[in-house]
Design a protein around this motif. Structure first.
Motif: not given
Lengths: 333, 333
Positions: A8, A36, A38, A51-53, A55-60
């Motif tokens: 990220l 992504g 941030f 754009e990733l939060s 939490a989204e980055a972790k999930e991906k």
């Protein structure tokens, strides 16, 4: 130092693209690793990736958040500590090229200890190197050298890696600077190593390899730069290159940060051979890479043709015109 | 780093004089600073100066106890901690050139904090240097360079300082290695500096001076040494010497620690001028200093005469035959 990808890319709230050039460079060369970006409110740099939060980055599946921007002075602004702690809390590693260690900030140190995530400060080297031995080791090596700092050595080595891999050749970019370390996920910022171990660290970065393997080693500084020539010479001795490409920026009149004139390309070729033959008597110049960004296309093509004729090796702008001929020139090594 | 004298020379219980060469070197060159030695039972090295207890040393005005011996590996033996703590308790500073910091040993750190005495680890540099600028600065400078490591560069620079001061010249030895730092009470172990700052650190060690002042700068390594050439080049650029003396050990067949042959004196002269002219176009070789310890006197004199004829500069063994002619050769600079 191994930095796990995917990444990220954290760009903070920097005022322009220049302040984010590390992050943008990573995205340029390793788009597949960069899931992504941030950014904080007001950020004027944009890597044009999702754009990733956190939490989204972790999930991906992101493994590491790379701080790909700097503010003036290279220090970490206080308001960047919170997002870094959030990333660590989510289990992401965090990597930076700042002038102070992440672990020197108590909140960051505590968050990393709690989650077990890794902190990578690529400007600091905790690796214990041996002093250089200068023994010839198997594998083929190319070093990008320069008439100055910041003339395209990293981009030239990366462009060669890309082209050689496309041709099915066994080739690895070897990073010696912080952005290069992020781009390759490993390596050492060689200017941060203790002086006694410069060549030894390069021997470690580019170890013995298969006879047909190519290491494409990022150069640093210039043998003619009064501030950094020692780094450049240790790097040359440790790299023991079979081939080198001279990188050049034709509109520059004095060397970066000092008042000294640039050396000629011929001076760089002669001195690189004179010094480099100490650890590889077969060293030779196989090409010239010119950053022609400030020239029109006709002017650029004409200059490159002149240089190729004058020096008897291919001359190109790796970004603008590719590196086909630079790779062709390595065929008989 | 300023190390206060007078010194008490601590020699531990090392098995021979070689292990105490730092301490013996300090006594050789600064006998007036060395009020005594402090040895443990079984010590086989002897500096031939008065034996002093720590209490006696303190009473005589000693400011710093210098650990002038190393055991194998360069680490501090456990049983040396007690005398170091005693010295600190008595208010003496303690200085070492060991590979680990004194403050990394809790008892030593606590004792220093309690008494307010200073701990000097000359292999570590806490000074923040600027990168080298390469601008010509006033004052005259001589650099001792070499065909290899450990060929007499420090002793040559010190012998020049002694002779020049005897003639009433304004001259200072400038240390770039650990023993040199103890001998001059200041300086920086240049091989311990972060690579980016080699030349900048040398500019700091040898700052602008009166136009007739001479700095006699200790060299390190060799431009031809595959392990350390980067240090040597940064040192050359930062020193920007007007004059250099080539130091040589004629019986050595390979460079120290590696398999590479020694360069010739001519190669060293040519390369030093080629590279050194970047920061001082007036650089020239003004002499040759040969360590002839392994040769008979006739053989030594004959070799030196041959070298002087061949190179057109004075050639001497500074320890055996003095440096009169080396100083004479500086008259027209």
């Amino acid at each position: 130092m191994i930095i796990e990808h995917p990444y990220l890319i954290f760009l903070g709230d920097v005022p322009d693209a220049l302040a984010a050039k590390t992050g943008l460079g990573i995205v340029d060369w390793r788009p597949e690793w960069c899931l992504g970006q941030f950014r904080l409110d007001g950020c004027q740099a944009d890597a044009n990736i999702p754009e990733l939060s956190i939490a989204e980055a972790k999930e991906k599946g992101v493994k590491t958040m790379v701080v790909g921007a700097v503010n003036a002075g290279g220090v970490l602004p206080d308001h960047w500590v919170k997002p870094i702690v959030e990333a660590l809390d989510a289990g992401l590693n965090v990597a930076t090229g700042l002038h102070s260690r992440l672990s020197s900030i108590p909140e960051i140190k505590a968050a990393a200890e709690k989650s077990g995530a890794k902190l990578h400060d690529v400007r600091f080297s905790d690796e214990r190197f041996a002093t250089g031995k200068g023994d010839k080791r198997p594998g083929k090596r190319l070093l990008a050298v320069g008439t100055d700092c910041s003339v395209g050595k990293k981009y030239t080595a990366l462009a060669l890696e890309r082209e050689m891999r496309e041709r099915g050749m066994d080739a690895d970019f070897r990073a010696t600077g912080q952005t290069g370390v992020f781009i390759s996920g490993r390596g050492v910022a060689i200017d941060a190593v203790v002086a006694d171990f410069i060549s030894g660290a390069v021997e470690w970065i580019s170890p013995a390899a298969d006879p047909n393997h190519w290491d494409l080693i990022e150069g640093q500084g210039s043998l003619f730069h009064p501030s950094f020539a020692g780094v450049s010479l240790g790097l040359l001795h440790g790299a023991q290159p079979d081939a080198f490409v001279v990188c050049h920026e034709p509109t520059r009149t004095t060397m970066r940060g000092v008042k000294h004139p640039l050396p000629s390309i011929q001076e760089v070729i002669d001195m690189t051979i004179a010094l480099g033959s100490r650890t590889n008597p077969g060293i030779k110049c196989t090409g010239i890479a010119v950053n022609t960004a400030k020239l029109g296309e006709d002017e650029a093509r004409s200059m490159l043709a002149d240089l190729a004729r004058e020096y008897g090796v291919p001359a190109t702008d790796p970004i603008r015109f590719g590196v086909t001929e630079l790779v062709d020139a390595l065929a008989d090594i």
